[in-house]
Design a protein around this motif. Structure first.
Motif, PDB file in Angstrom:
ATOM      1  N   PRO A  72       0.951  -0.960  -0.087  1.00 56.70           N
ATOM      2  CA  PRO A  72       0.099   0.286  -0.057  1.00 56.70           C
ATOM      3  C   PRO A  72       0.501   1.099   0.139  1.00 56.70           C
ATOM      4  N   THR A 118      -4.070  11.624  -0.641  1.00 58.68           N
ATOM      5  CA  THR A 118      -3.897  10.088  -0.730  1.00 58.68           C
ATOM      6  C   THR A 118      -4.908   8.999   0.091  1.00 58.68           C
ATOM      7  N   LEU A 119      -5.066   9.457   1.216  1.00 62.09           N
ATOM      8  CA  LEU A 119      -5.391   8.296   2.266  1.00 62.09           C
ATOM      9  C   LEU A 119      -5.952   8.242   2.553  1.00 62.09           C
ATOM     10  N   SER A 120      -7.501   8.378   2.141  1.00 59.53           N
ATOM     11  CA  SER A 120      -8.929   8.295   2.476  1.00 59.53           C
ATOM     12  C   SER A 120      -9.532   6.892   1.320  1.00 59.53           C
ATOM     13  N   GLY A 121      -9.903   6.420   2.627  1.00 58.42           N
ATOM     14  CA  GLY A 121     -10.790   4.898   1.484  1.00 58.42           C
ATOM     15  C   GLY A 121     -11.581   5.140  -0.045  1.00 58.42           C
ATOM     16  N   TRP A 122     -11.815   6.466   0.036  1.00 52.50           N
ATOM     17  CA  TRP A 122     -12.877   6.697  -0.862  1.00 52.50           C
ATOM     18  C   TRP A 122     -11.811   6.761  -1.776  1.00 52.50           C
ATOM     19  N   LEU A 182      -8.352   5.989  -2.688  1.00 52.49           N
ATOM     20  CA  LEU A 182      -8.128   4.219  -2.665  1.00 52.49           C
ATOM     21  C   LEU A 182      -8.993   3.448  -3.203  1.00 52.49           C
ATOM     22  N   CYS A 183      -9.893   3.822  -2.949  1.00 51.00           N
ATOM     23  CA  CYS A 183     -11.134   2.727  -3.603  1.00 51.00           C
ATOM     24  C   CYS A 183     -11.913   3.062  -5.613  1.00 51.00           C
ATOM     25  N   SER A 184     -11.766   4.364  -5.020  1.00 49.16           N
ATOM     26  CA  SER A 184     -12.605   5.311  -6.723  1.00 49.16           C
ATOM     27  C   SER A 184     -11.760   4.899  -7.403  1.00 49.16           C
ATOM     28  N   ASN A 209      -7.488   2.080  -9.642  1.00 46.29           N
ATOM     29  CA  ASN A 209      -8.479   2.719  -8.206  1.00 46.29           C
ATOM     30  C   ASN A 209      -7.399   4.091  -8.103  1.00 46.29           C
ATOM     31  N   ASN A 225      -5.200   3.782  -5.261  1.00 43.88           N
ATOM     32  CA  ASN A 225      -4.578   2.811  -4.572  1.00 43.88           C
ATOM     33  C   ASN A 225      -3.708   1.705  -5.841  1.00 43.88           C
TER      34      ASN A 225
END
Length: 336
Positions: free
Chosen positions: A109, A137-141, A143-145, A265, A267
Motif C-alpha cells: 500500500p 491520498t490516504l482516504s478510503g474514498w 484509494l477505492c474510487s 483505482n 490505490n
C-alpha cells in the motif's frame, strides 16, 4: 578537461582564472538544463558552480511556470539536490522505463499522504495556463474510487489564442502541432517527481457527442508483478467553442487505464506512479511516444481477443458439462 581562452597577447588563459561571478552571471545563467548538466563534467570548478541551487531554480521556473508556486518550491527544497534533482527526474519523458527490482515483488500500500500536481499548458511555446493541485491520498474514498485528477474547476474554461473553425477546420491540426502540456506529479514524502505527459499528443480525435477536440498526452508504463502488463497514464485536454469564436480549453484530466480499458483505482494508480518515480528514465521523442502508444493499443486489442477466446472456451465447457449431466440424468430415469 580545462577550458582555455586566448587573451590579447596571444597566450592561453585557463577558465579558472575567470572570476566565478563572471562565469555565473555571463555564462551559466544563459544555459539550458541539459547543457548546464553537461558542463558539470568539464572541471571541478565548473562542477561546483553548476550545482548551485539558484541556477537550477531559475531553469525549473523558466521550464515549468508552476514550480514557482510556494507549495512546489517547498517540496523541491527537500529533494537531495534541490532543484537539480527535481529537474533530472522531471525533464526526461517516461518511455518503457525499467522498473526497480522491488516492483517485481507484491505491491505494498502507498505510504504517501498527498500528491502535488504541477501542470503547465503552452501554445506555440507561450504559457496559456498554470496551476498546482494538492491531492490527499490516504482516504478510503480516494484509494477505492477510480483515479481521476481534474485540473479545471467545474464550469471553468481557459481561453486559447486560436479561433475555433469547426471540426473540419484547421484548428485541430494547429492544436496537435502547437499545444504542449506538462503534468508533473510530486511525492513530497519520498522526495520524487515524474512528468507523466508525453511531449506531444499521441492521439487527437473528436468527442462522439459534443464534437469537442480531445488531445491525449499519454505515456505507457509497465505494470503487473513482473511488468508484463501495460497501462497508459493519460492526460486528456478537451477543447471546444463556437465556430468563429475563441477556442477554449474546457477540461484537463489525468487517469490511469489498463489493457481492459478500465480506469484503475487510486490505490493501484499510486503504486504504478510510485514505481514510475523510482524507475529509470530514457530519452524520447514524438515518434517513439506514438510508437509506444500504438503498441499499447495493439496489445490492448490482443488482450481483449485472448480474453474473449477464454470466455468462449469456458462457455463451451459449461455447455458440454450441462449436456453431459442432462444425458446422465435422462439415462438414469430411463433405466428406472
Amino acid at each position: 578537461m580545462t577550458a582555455k581562452t586566448n587573451d590579447q597577447g596571444g597566450g592561453d588563459t585557463s577558465i579558472s582564472a575567470i572570476h566565478p561571478d563572471i562565469i555565473r552571471s555571463h555564462i551559466l545563467n544563459r544555459l539550458d538544463g541539459q547543457t548546464l548538466a553537461s558542463t558539470t563534467c568539464a572541471s571541478k570548478q565548473l562542477h561546483s558552480l553548476c550545482t548551485e541551487d539558484n541556477l537550477w531554480r531559475d531553469i525549473c521556473n523558466s521550464t515549468w511556470a508552476s514550480t514557482a508556486d510556494r507549495r512546489v518550491s517547498d517540496a523541491i527544497s527537500n529533494f537531495p539536490s534541490g532543484h537539480r534533482s527535481f529537474y533530472s527526474q522531471s525533464f526526461p519523458t517516461l518511455h518503457h522505463l525499467r522498473l526497480p527490482k522491488k516492483s517485481h515483488q507484491q505491491r505494498l500500500p502507498p505510504e504517501t499522504s498527498e500528491l502535488i500536481s504541477a501542470v503547465d499548458i503552452y501554445y506555440d511555446e507561450k504559457l496559456v495556463y498554470s496551476k498546482v493541485l494538492v491531492t490527499e491520498t490516504l482516504s478510503g474514498w480516494f484509494l477505492c474510487s477510480p483515479f481521476r485528477l481534474d485540473l479545471l474547476d467545474p464550469k471553468e474554461t481557459v481561453p486559447a489564442p486560436l479561433k475555433f473553425d469547426g471540426k473540419e477546420g484547421s484548428c485541430r491540426a494547429l492544436l496537435e502541432q502547437q499545444l504542449r502540456v506538462t503534468w508533473i506529479l510530486i511525492d513530497p514524502k519520498k522526495k520524487r517527481a515524474v512528468n507523466v505527459a508525453s511531449m506531444t499528443p499521441v492521439e487527437t480525435r473528436l468527442h462522439w457527442l459534443t464534437e469537442d477536440i480531445q488531445l491525449r498526452f499519454a505515456t505507457v508504463l509497465p505494470a503487473g508483478r513482473c511488468g508484463e502488463d501495460l497501462v497508459q497514464c493519460g492526460v486528456v485536454v478537451t477543447c471546444g467553442g463556437k465556430e468563429g469564436g475563441e477556442l477554449q480549453v474546457r477540461e484537463v484530466t489525468l487517469q490511469v487505464e489498463d489493457m481492459e480499458g478500465k480506469i484503475l483505482n487510486g490505490n493501484d494508480s499510486l503504486g504504478i506512479l510510485h514505481e514510475a518515480m523510482e524507475g529509470e528514465r530514457k530519452k524520447s521523442n514524438r515518434d517513439i511516444e506514438r510508437e509506444s502508444y500504438e503498441k499499447f493499443l495493439k496489445t490492448k486489442v490482443q488482450y481483449r481477443e485472448r480474453k474473449q477466446r477464454r470466455e468462449r472456451s469456458l462457455d463451451m465447457i459449461c455447455i458440454a458439462t450441462g449436456v453431459t449431466i442432462f444425458l446422465a440424468l435422462s439415462i438414469l430415469i430411463f433405466l428406472r
